[in-house]
Design a protein around this motif. Sequence first.
Motif, PDB file in Angstrom:
ATOM      1  N   ILE A  66       0.870  -1.174   0.000  1.00  0.00           N
ATOM      2  CA  ILE A  66       0.000   0.000   0.000  1.00  0.00           C
ATOM      3  C   ILE A  66       0.906   1.224   0.000  1.00  0.00           C
ATOM      4  O   ILE A  66       1.501   1.568   1.026  1.00  0.00           O
ATOM      5  CB  ILE A  66      -0.925  -0.028   1.235  1.00  0.00           C
ATOM      6  CG1 ILE A  66      -1.718  -1.343   1.260  1.00  0.00           C
ATOM      7  CG2 ILE A  66      -1.859   1.177   1.247  1.00  0.00           C
ATOM      8  CD1 ILE A  66      -2.340  -1.660   2.603  1.00  0.00           C
ATOM      9  N   ILE A  67       1.042   1.878  -1.153  1.00  0.00           N
ATOM     10  CA  ILE A  67       2.070   2.890  -1.352  1.00  0.00           C
ATOM     11  C   ILE A  67       1.427   4.264  -1.555  1.00  0.00           C
ATOM     12  O   ILE A  67       0.757   4.496  -2.567  1.00  0.00           O
ATOM     13  CB  ILE A  67       2.946   2.540  -2.571  1.00  0.00           C
ATOM     14  CG1 ILE A  67       3.475   1.105  -2.446  1.00  0.00           C
ATOM     15  CG2 ILE A  67       4.099   3.526  -2.704  1.00  0.00           C
ATOM     16  CD1 ILE A  67       4.191   0.600  -3.674  1.00  0.00           C
ATOM     17  N   PRO A  68       1.602   5.190  -0.610  1.00  0.00           N
ATOM     18  CA  PRO A  68       1.054   6.543  -0.781  1.00  0.00           C
ATOM     19  C   PRO A  68       1.751   7.271  -1.931  1.00  0.00           C
ATOM     20  O   PRO A  68       2.809   6.847  -2.413  1.00  0.00           O
ATOM     21  CB  PRO A  68       1.361   7.218   0.563  1.00  0.00           C
ATOM     22  CG  PRO A  68       1.723   6.107   1.504  1.00  0.00           C
ATOM     23  CD  PRO A  68       2.304   5.026   0.666  1.00  0.00           C
ATOM     24  N   GLY A  69       1.169   8.385  -2.348  1.00  0.00           N
ATOM     25  CA  GLY A  69       1.797   9.189  -3.381  1.00  0.00           C
ATOM     26  C   GLY A  69       3.101   9.812  -2.910  1.00  0.00           C
ATOM     27  O   GLY A  69       3.336   9.969  -1.709  1.00  0.00           O
ATOM     28  N   SER A  70       3.971  10.146  -3.874  1.00  0.00           N
ATOM     29  CA  SER A  70       5.268  10.784  -3.595  1.00  0.00           C
ATOM     30  C   SER A  70       6.098   9.973  -2.607  1.00  0.00           C
ATOM     31  O   SER A  70       6.649  10.510  -1.652  1.00  0.00           O
ATOM     32  CB  SER A  70       5.068  12.221  -3.087  1.00  0.00           C
ATOM     33  OG  SER A  70       4.482  13.029  -4.081  1.00  0.00           O
ATOM     34  N   THR A  71       6.158   8.677  -2.834  1.00  0.00           N
ATOM     35  CA  THR A  71       6.955   7.779  -2.002  1.00  0.00           C
ATOM     36  C   THR A  71       7.961   7.052  -2.883  1.00  0.00           C
ATOM     37  O   THR A  71       7.585   6.428  -3.878  1.00  0.00           O
ATOM     38  CB  THR A  71       6.060   6.753  -1.284  1.00  0.00           C
ATOM     39  OG1 THR A  71       5.089   7.444  -0.489  1.00  0.00           O
ATOM     40  CG2 THR A  71       6.878   5.840  -0.391  1.00  0.00           C
ATOM     41  N   ILE A  72       9.232   7.120  -2.533  1.00  0.00           N
ATOM     42  CA  ILE A  72      10.263   6.438  -3.304  1.00  0.00           C
ATOM     43  C   ILE A  72      10.088   4.939  -3.139  1.00  0.00           C
ATOM     44  O   ILE A  72       9.967   4.440  -2.027  1.00  0.00           O
ATOM     45  CB  ILE A  72      11.673   6.840  -2.822  1.00  0.00           C
ATOM     46  CG1 ILE A  72      11.823   8.361  -2.758  1.00  0.00           C
ATOM     47  CG2 ILE A  72      12.747   6.235  -3.719  1.00  0.00           C
ATOM     48  CD1 ILE A  72      13.048   8.811  -1.965  1.00  0.00           C
ATOM     49  N   HIS A  73      10.097   4.205  -4.247  1.00  0.00           N
ATOM     50  CA  HIS A  73       9.962   2.760  -4.137  1.00  0.00           C
ATOM     51  C   HIS A  73      10.569   2.060  -5.347  1.00  0.00           C
ATOM     52  O   HIS A  73      10.713   2.636  -6.417  1.00  0.00           O
ATOM     53  CB  HIS A  73       8.494   2.352  -3.963  1.00  0.00           C
ATOM     54  CG  HIS A  73       7.573   2.839  -5.039  1.00  0.00           C
ATOM     55  ND1 HIS A  73       7.158   4.150  -5.137  1.00  0.00           N
ATOM     56  CD2 HIS A  73       6.975   2.192  -6.080  1.00  0.00           C
ATOM     57  CE1 HIS A  73       6.348   4.289  -6.166  1.00  0.00           C
ATOM     58  NE2 HIS A  73       6.226   3.119  -6.760  1.00  0.00           N
ATOM     59  N   ARG A  74      10.918   0.812  -5.130  1.00  0.00           N
ATOM     60  CA  ARG A  74      11.488  -0.002  -6.197  1.00  0.00           C
ATOM     61  C   ARG A  74      11.388  -1.472  -5.817  1.00  0.00           C
ATOM     62  O   ARG A  74      11.675  -1.838  -4.678  1.00  0.00           O
ATOM     63  CB  ARG A  74      12.955   0.355  -6.435  1.00  0.00           C
ATOM     64  CG  ARG A  74      13.600  -0.466  -7.547  1.00  0.00           C
ATOM     65  CD  ARG A  74      15.049  -0.113  -7.747  1.00  0.00           C
ATOM     66  NE  ARG A  74      15.612  -0.815  -8.891  1.00  0.00           N
ATOM     67  CZ  ARG A  74      16.864  -0.669  -9.319  1.00  0.00           C
ATOM     68  NH1 ARG A  74      17.671   0.175  -8.698  1.00  0.00           N
ATOM     69  NH2 ARG A  74      17.309  -1.336 -10.353  1.00  0.00           N
ATOM     70  N   ALA A  75      10.966  -2.300  -6.767  1.00  0.00           N
ATOM     71  CA  ALA A  75      10.880  -3.737  -6.537  1.00  0.00           C
ATOM     72  C   ALA A  75      12.147  -4.418  -7.054  1.00  0.00           C
ATOM     73  O   ALA A  75      12.747  -3.987  -8.036  1.00  0.00           O
ATOM     74  CB  ALA A  75       9.658  -4.322  -7.234  1.00  0.00           C
ATOM     75  N   PHE A  76      12.527  -5.491  -6.356  1.00  0.00           N
ATOM     76  CA  PHE A  76      13.675  -6.301  -6.745  1.00  0.00           C
ATOM     77  C   PHE A  76      13.186  -7.743  -6.910  1.00  0.00           C
ATOM     78  O   PHE A  76      13.206  -8.517  -5.958  1.00  0.00           O
ATOM     79  CB  PHE A  76      14.784  -6.230  -5.698  1.00  0.00           C
ATOM     80  CG  PHE A  76      15.396  -4.862  -5.551  1.00  0.00           C
ATOM     81  CD1 PHE A  76      16.522  -4.504  -6.270  1.00  0.00           C
ATOM     82  CD2 PHE A  76      14.834  -3.929  -4.700  1.00  0.00           C
ATOM     83  CE1 PHE A  76      17.081  -3.242  -6.142  1.00  0.00           C
ATOM     84  CE2 PHE A  76      15.391  -2.663  -4.560  1.00  0.00           C
ATOM     85  CZ  PHE A  76      16.519  -2.325  -5.293  1.00  0.00           C
ATOM     86  N   PRO A  77      12.744  -8.137  -8.112  1.00  0.00           N
ATOM     87  CA  PRO A  77      12.249  -9.501  -8.308  1.00  0.00           C
ATOM     88  C   PRO A  77      13.381 -10.524  -8.170  1.00  0.00           C
ATOM     89  O   PRO A  77      14.530 -10.253  -8.514  1.00  0.00           O
ATOM     90  CB  PRO A  77      11.705  -9.483  -9.745  1.00  0.00           C
ATOM     91  CG  PRO A  77      11.607  -8.027 -10.117  1.00  0.00           C
ATOM     92  CD  PRO A  77      12.658  -7.323  -9.336  1.00  0.00           C
ATOM     93  N   ASP A  78      13.040 -11.696  -7.669  1.00  0.00           N
ATOM     94  CA  ASP A  78      13.996 -12.784  -7.587  1.00  0.00           C
ATOM     95  C   ASP A  78      14.298 -13.289  -8.997  1.00  0.00           C
ATOM     96  O   ASP A  78      13.384 -13.466  -9.811  1.00  0.00           O
ATOM     97  CB  ASP A  78      13.418 -13.918  -6.735  1.00  0.00           C
ATOM     98  CG  ASP A  78      14.405 -15.038  -6.509  1.00  0.00           C
ATOM     99  OD1 ASP A  78      15.163 -14.966  -5.534  1.00  0.00           O
ATOM    100  OD2 ASP A  78      14.411 -15.988  -7.317  1.00  0.00           O
ATOM    101  N   LYS A  79      15.564 -13.523  -9.301  1.00  0.00           N
ATOM    102  CA  LYS A  79      15.922 -13.902 -10.674  1.00  0.00           C
ATOM    103  C   LYS A  79      15.479 -15.323 -11.008  1.00  0.00           C
ATOM    104  O   LYS A  79      15.263 -15.641 -12.187  1.00  0.00           O
ATOM    105  CB  LYS A  79      17.419 -13.746 -10.905  1.00  0.00           C
ATOM    106  CG  LYS A  79      18.329 -14.602 -10.042  1.00  0.00           C
ATOM    107  CD  LYS A  79      19.784 -14.239 -10.290  1.00  0.00           C
ATOM    108  CE  LYS A  79      20.723 -15.017  -9.375  1.00  0.00           C
ATOM    109  NZ  LYS A  79      20.985 -16.337  -9.782  1.00  0.00           N
TER     110      LYS A  79
END
Length: 290
Positions: A66-79
Amino acid sequence: MKPVRKQFDAHPDFPFDLTYRDTKTPQLELPDHMHEWYELVYVHRGKGAFFIDRTIEDMREGDLFIIPGSTIHRAFPDKDDPVTSTALFLGPLLVEQRSLGESFSYLQCFDQSRVSRNYRLACSPALRQAFEAGLQRIEAEYSSQPPGYRHAIQSETQLLLLAVHRERGGASKHRGASAFAGPLWMRDMLLYVDRHFTEEIGLGALCRQAAVSPAHFSRVFKQLTGMNVTKFVALKRIILAKELLLESTDSVSAIAARCGFESMPHFHRVFKRIVGVTPAAYRHPSPASR
């Protein structure tokens, strides 16, 4: 140093976007990015990690972020077992409603995440079933666009947000503390940066406090957040500046100083590089840019 600012090609009266059952790989995942819309990310299968603001959490099947606006984020999928997820993006206009005599708001779950820094919800079986079915119905409406599809999507989105609100209302289901997928010393450093990012923060001082070498610190920080310390601090400062520009009557120069910028030219340069417009234009947008 510029983060990706995700763009949405949406009608002004229908601030909505959907990326349905998308399988992410380390090569295809967006770098660290932010946007002003609210975002729900539901994990159908796979695993990975998710960096959000100052937290780094595991991603597992059945998780909801649940990600509010103006929030730094990044996903790191498992290879080896990449994440398949659905991302639902919305602007506040999509879920505006009359109070009906209640204090409830469809955006409460985002406000709770912002305040608690608790962005991950491990869904109960009932909530997982609701999301799987609701997202499938939203995708069917969004792809075929029959008459009234916008109203249907609005209703389905509101029902999902209501279900999240009720799930989080149970003390046994709402995690009291955020997990951290990384070394404890890095957790402490992220907390320190979060409390002091408006001050002068150097890599050397952080390394001494963490008792690790600069090379090791930089490598782990980049692995866990997707960016270096300088970039992370700049983004935190600009996010605060955006809030102050809209919520206060302070001058631009006062806001720049409050956010830790030593000079106005530097503040203008960094703000425009990250946000895309000058601080003054962000505070008072022209009618054509709204």
